[in-house]
Design a protein around this motif. Sequence first.
Motif, PDB file in Angstrom:
ATOM      1  N   CYS A   1      -5.917  -2.980  -7.287  1.00 36.29           N
ATOM      2  CA  CYS A   1      -5.685  -2.991  -5.834  1.00 36.29           C
ATOM      3  C   CYS A   1      -4.341  -2.390  -5.444  1.00 36.29           C
ATOM      4  O   CYS A   1      -4.222  -1.761  -4.389  1.00 36.29           O
ATOM      5  CB  CYS A   1      -5.783  -4.408  -5.294  1.00 36.29           C
TER       6      CYS A   1
ATOM      7  N   CYS B   1     -12.231  -0.004  -8.992  1.00 35.07           N
ATOM      8  CA  CYS B   1     -12.553  -1.264  -8.308  1.00 35.07           C
ATOM      9  C   CYS B   1     -13.513  -2.092  -9.168  1.00 35.07           C
ATOM     10  O   CYS B   1     -14.653  -2.348  -8.787  1.00 35.07           O
ATOM     11  CB  CYS B   1     -13.158  -0.974  -6.939  1.00 35.07           C
TER      12      CYS B   1
ATOM     13  N   CYS C   1      -4.515   1.245  -4.685  1.00 37.42           N
ATOM     14  CA  CYS C   1      -5.806   1.647  -4.115  1.00 37.42           C
ATOM     15  C   CYS C   1      -5.604   2.284  -2.738  1.00 37.42           C
ATOM     16  O   CYS C   1      -4.928   1.709  -1.880  1.00 37.42           O
ATOM     17  CB  CYS C   1      -6.722   0.432  -3.996  1.00 37.42           C
TER      18      CYS C   1
ATOM     19  N   PHE D   1     -11.934  -7.495   0.381  1.00 37.38           N
ATOM     20  CA  PHE D   1     -11.510  -8.301  -0.767  1.00 37.38           C
ATOM     21  C   PHE D   1      -9.986  -8.423  -0.787  1.00 37.38           C
ATOM     22  O   PHE D   1      -9.435  -9.530  -0.899  1.00 37.38           O
ATOM     23  CB  PHE D   1     -12.016  -7.640  -2.047  1.00 37.38           C
TER      24      PHE D   1
ATOM     25  N   CYS E   1      -9.612  -3.084   3.054  1.00 34.82           N
ATOM     26  CA  CYS E   1     -10.549  -3.689   2.098  1.00 34.82           C
ATOM     27  C   CYS E   1     -10.742  -5.194   2.385  1.00 34.82           C
ATOM     28  O   CYS E   1      -9.773  -5.940   2.504  1.00 34.82           O
ATOM     29  CB  CYS E   1     -10.010  -3.499   0.687  1.00 34.82           C
TER      30      CYS E   1
END
Length: 207
Positions: free
Chosen positions: A193, A186, A196, A204, A202
């Motif tokens: 992403c 990250c 992930c 973001f 998340c």
Amino acid sequence: MAKKNIDFIFQTLDKLYPNADTELKYQNGFQLLLAVIMSAQATDKQVNKVTDKLFKTVFEPRDVLEMGLDKFTKAISSINYYKTKAKNIYATCEILDKNPEILSSDLKSLTTLPWVGIKTAKVVSHVLFWTKVIAVDTHVHRVSNRLWLVNTKVPEKTSESLEKIVPDKYKSIAHHGLILFWRYHCTARNPKCQNCPFKDFCKFFNS
Ligand code: SF4
């Protein structure tokens, strides 16, 4: 944050980084303290390159004092802010030479040393003495907020909040795992992403 998400985050980090630990190289507590001071605004790789040679002869404060400030400054000159760091490490060695008990798990005691702020003190205290503290730099702060572990503006508050909400059994993986996660996954720019495990919740990724 829901307890199930806290469990999921730290159990996942534990699987991703089963041997999570500091990447700084050291052989004793004094060397770790020096390495952590040198690592401010520098990468662990840069520090390890310097300490690889330096720590063959520097094991205790007296070794730095006997080297002298000029020689020590030269020895760490490839690290950012080396002049300031050398001066403060030298001053730290003068203090520790007379008061070795300061190098302990006690944060108040550690932060009396020059250039040892609360983050450095928490790293030393946790890595050497396994205390239940979580050191937070700007990167861990960023990731903790992205994951909704906390909702904070500054790293100091993130550290305090994490210490409250993270169960003791996850303190070590929180300390080391979050560092490894921002360093290798990250990142500030171009985080990975797509693969992930945390993208469902998340902040973001979903903004
Ligand atoms: S989804 Fe992206 S921004 Fe969010 S935690 Fe994962 S890597 Fe970081």
